[in-house]
Write a protein that holds these residues in place. Structure first.
Motif: not given
Ligand code: SF4
Ligand code: FMN
Ligand code: SF4
Ligand code: SF4
Lengths: 352, 412
Positions: A148-149, A151, A154, A201
């Motif tokens: 997980c980055i 971001c 999600c 994601c």
């Molecule tokens: S979408 Fe959610 S699970 Fe995927 S990298 Fe981004 S924060 Fe992490």
């Protein structure tokens, strides 16, 4: 909307106001990497990889959240910008377990793309990975928070697009991670398995259990089609390898769903390849079902319907439309009942 | 000294309304309510008062950004989070002279047209929160706060909101999120609180000492305020001096007072007559000054010119026996722990800086590690979502650059 002109990397660009610098740059073929930005979840300002320099403004600016203004002078690839972007990718590579060799995300991963474009093979920072247990509790989704980055895509998808309000960011500092409800395993949470989060994601942190090891993105053909489940008619791509559907994703650029799908449309495709699936019409003969051709089946049905109409009148026949067919099919079915059979006895399963 | 904020220092039971009034309290409020609100804003702009919470933004200017319409709901928030290590000035006001803050807030709210105020106080100050709640009750009972203030139809009530122990909640937008019941994570700006603040309404966030300076300005006029300090840096500052000094404490002195004087005269010099190694002049986030750099005036502009910041005015004095890598280790641990985690350079960067400095301090580091720390600091600066990452990087970078020898001796 007012016309404006600005300069990006020495290129004079005419556009209209109320756009971000990122979008103006992209429209004009100027590459700026992004990780947390997605056209559907919009600006987030979290990853900071889309930084640019703007004449007259201090520090670096995130282009995903920066409004393009008339007369602006923007630089997108100075030494300072490249150094910062490299640091960000290296920070991710050192803090997460990004083993592309076996990752399901490989090929569609935006972190992989950014590392590739910046020419980074491995991080020069120490290894800070945490070995978080992989959450396999959901029947459809595998959550590997080591990839997980942070971001927030999600989270935005689950809360603002699907409005299921399951996901949020828990904890702080380098321990910050996505949590389901009050940090429950996904399979025990209020998740309705719509898969919105998986599609948004950018890495391999959220992947589909059923697609695992079935084929890389570049090995599959994408076939655009309409979801067979209900009358909404969501647009989707079937990811097909060796004539087998291995994944379904929502088509992001078209109505009515703009990328979203429900659990059935996204995950309920096994029936296509089921051995128990009917492949031809069956006709009961002597109490046993037997396969017949479409011609025979239709002839038989037409004959029987006409017989019933003749003996008992058109009002003795009722037509019930199916929610799994399209609006067009239902329309034809209604026309058939009224014009051919001659009855107004038309109903629909979604009404009962 | 003790001209504006601590002018009533030493009066017993000053926290009681009776004592506060007996010493001229709430006179400024009476005067303010007889003036048009715009005049108060002009007065504060004229005084040149700059924010005492760290950034030094002109207070009156900030108020001017708010929409003028009276019917728009607006909020005033007092930032009493005081989480910056080495900072303990705001508590002096709130604990001993709570009505000064209440009076300052009530005048400010009147000037900007806010109907409701919050004092966001750091969770650890539970007894001070009680002092404030008691003072607010007294003020309300006697018509200095709440409905029909001083018999007018002006209303303004203040709530005390206790934080839960997170440094980042002192950042004004994280603070707003926290009051709204969300995790304390700074918002992306713009929009700024003046247009989109608490619950999306125009909001002013101001430090305790900033708001507590308002009664003086209203009572005595901007010119009286300007007799303290120097151009662009008027008024007084509460300097909280701690570390290796003989008389640590909070002292009120005009802006621009010499740092040397503050350490050697006001705070009684270095403990045990030792030599001075370094000074952190404005809370842990302020870049460190070497012993030969303390001949400097303590005000916003002079410190920026010297490559540091006035910050909160919390002066941390370090004697010759202090190991700067040890200080850097403590600072890095603090920043890594307090990062809200939202943006990558700060979340992962501070964590790796902490790891590398720990390794260096343990004698297991290398010259490359020092270079990597500097590289991280360089890239974190200017690329984070809020000022926390910036200041963390600036503060650690300065320690490594100015005392590089000490770090290098640990890796050889
Ligand atoms: S979408 Fe959610 S699970 Fe995927 S990298 Fe981004 S924060 Fe992490
Ligand atoms: C990480 C961080 C922590 C902060 N902590 C405080 C604090 O504890 N108290 C405070 O008054 N301001 C703090 N600030 C500054 C506030 O964001 C804001 O600028 C200030 O409250 C404005 O008030 P002023 O203009 O009166 O100083 C902090 C800023 C940052 C970036
Ligand atoms: S599958 Fe749908 S409901 Fe479940 S966490 Fe993802 S977005 Fe939310
Ligand atoms: S700089 Fe640090 S504290 Fe500020 S938003 Fe980013 S992670 Fe959070």
């Amino acid at each position: 909307m007012k016309n404006i002109s600005l300069n990006i990397d020495g290129k004079n660009i005419k556009t209209v106001e109320r756009k971000t610098v990122l979008n103006v740059a992209r429209e004009n073929g100027i590459y700026i990497p992004t990780l947390c930005y997605h056209p559907r979840t919009k600006q987030a300002g979290k990853c900071r990889i889309c930084v640019v320099e703007v004449k007259g403004l201090p520090g670096l600016r995130v282009s995903c959240s920066l409004e393009a203004k008339d007369g602006m002078e923007v630089l997108t690839n100075t030494g300072r910008i490249i150094e910062t972007r490299k640091m960000i990718v290296e920070l991710y590579l050192s803090s997460g377990r990004h083993n592309c060799i076996s990752c399901e995300g490989s090929g569609t991963c935006e972190l992989q793309d950014a590392a590739y474009h910046l020419g980074i093979e491995k991080s020069s920072f120490p290894n800070m990975t945490k070995d978080i247990p992989i959450d396999t509790s959901s029947p459809m989704i595998i959550r590997d928070m080591n990839k997980c980055i942070q971001c927030y895509r999600c989270i935005a998808g689950c809360n603002d697009i699907a409005v299921n309000e399951v996901l949020d960011m828990g904890f702080r500092s380098s321990r910050m991670t996505v949590v389901c409800d009050t940090n429950k395993p996904m399979g025990k949470s209020s998740c309705v398995i719509c898969g919105e989060c998986v599609q948004l994601c950018p890495t391999g942190a959220l992947t589909e259990r059923k697609s695992a090891t079935k084929g890389r993105d570049w090995e599959t053909g994408k076939i655009k089609t309409t979801c067979p489940y209900c009358g909404v008619g969501c647009q989707m791509y079937l990811h097909v390898r060796d004539n087998e559907i291995i994944k379904v994703t929502g088509a992001e650029d078209t109505a009515p769903n703009y990328g979203s799908l429900c659990i059935k449309g996204r995950f309920g495709y096994d029936f296509v390849h089921s051995h128990e699936r009917l492949r031809s019409p069956l006709l009961r003969k002597n109490g046993e079902f037997a396969e017949v051709s479409w011609e025979d089946a239709l002839d038989f049905t037409a004959k029987k319907l006409l017989e019933i109409k003749k003996n008992h009148g058109p009002e003795s026949i009722v037509g019930i439309g199916c929610a799994r067919t399209t609006n067009e099919n239902n329309y034809v079915m209604m026309k058939f009942m009224r014009a051919v059979i001659g009855t107004n006895n038309v109903d629909h399963c979604a009404r009962t | 000294m003790n001209n504006i904020l601590l002018s009533k220092k030493g009066i017993i039971d000053l926290h009681s309304l009776k004592k506060y009034i007996a010493h001229g309290g709430y006179e400024a409020l009476k005067k303010a309510l007889s003036m048009p609100p715009e005049n108060i804003i002009s007065m504060v702009i004229e005084s040149g008062l700059r924010g005492r919470g760290g950034a030094g933004f002109p207070a009156g200017m900030k108020w001017k950004f708010l929409p003028k319409e009276r019917e728009i709901t607006k909020y005033l928030i007092c930032n009493a989070d005081e989480g910056e290590p080495g900072t303990f000035k705001d508590r002096q006001i709130m604990e001993f002279d709570p009505h000064l803050l209440i009076e300052g807030m009530t005048i400010t709210a009147y000037a900007i047209g806010a109907c409701r105020g919050f004092i966001y106080i750091r969770g650890e100050y539970d007894w001070i929160a009680k002092v404030l709640i008691r003072a607010l009750k007294e003020a309300e009972d006697h018509g200095f706060s709440g409905d029909y203030i001083l018999g007018t139809d002006y209303q303004f009530c203040i709530d005390v909101f206790r934080g839960a122990g997170s440094y980042i909640c002192g950042e004004e937008t994280a603070l707003l999120e926290s009051i709204e019941g969300k995790a304390g994570r700074p918002r992306l700006k713009p929009p700024f609180p003046a247009t989109f603040g608490l619950y999306g309404k125009p909001t002013v966030v101001q430090n305790v000492a900033t708001l507590s300076s308002i009664p003086f300005i209203v009572n005595n006029g901007p010119d009286a305020f300007k007799t303290f300090g120097k151009p662009r840096n008027y008024g007084t500052m509460l300097f909280g001096i701690c570390g290796h000094v003989n008389k640590p404490g909070v002292y009120e002195y005009p802006m621009g007072t010499s740092l040397k004087k503050l350490i050697y005269e006001v705070a009684g010099g270095i403990k045990g007559n030792k030599g001075l190694k370094a000074v952190i002049p404005g809370g842990l986030s302020a870049p460190i000054l070497k012993a030969d750099e303390i001949d400097i005036e303590m005000d916003f502009d002079s410190l920026i010119a010297a490559g540091s910041i006035l910050g909160t005015g919390g002066i941390i004095v370090l004697d010759e026996n202090v190991s700067i890598p040890f200080v850097a280790q403590k600072a890095a641990k603090f920043f890594a722990h307090e990062s809200c985690g939202q943006c990558t350079p700060c979340r992962e960067g501070t964590n790796i800086i902490k790891f590398l400095i720990d390794r260096i301090a343990a004698g297991e580091g290398s010259l490359t590690d020092i270079e990597q720390v500097l590289r991280l600091c360089r890239c974190i600066k200017g690329s984070t979502l809020c000022a926390m990452g910036d200041t963390a990087a600036f503060s650690i970078e300065t320690m490594v650059k100015k005392f590089r020898g000490e770090f290098e001796s640990l890796v050889k």
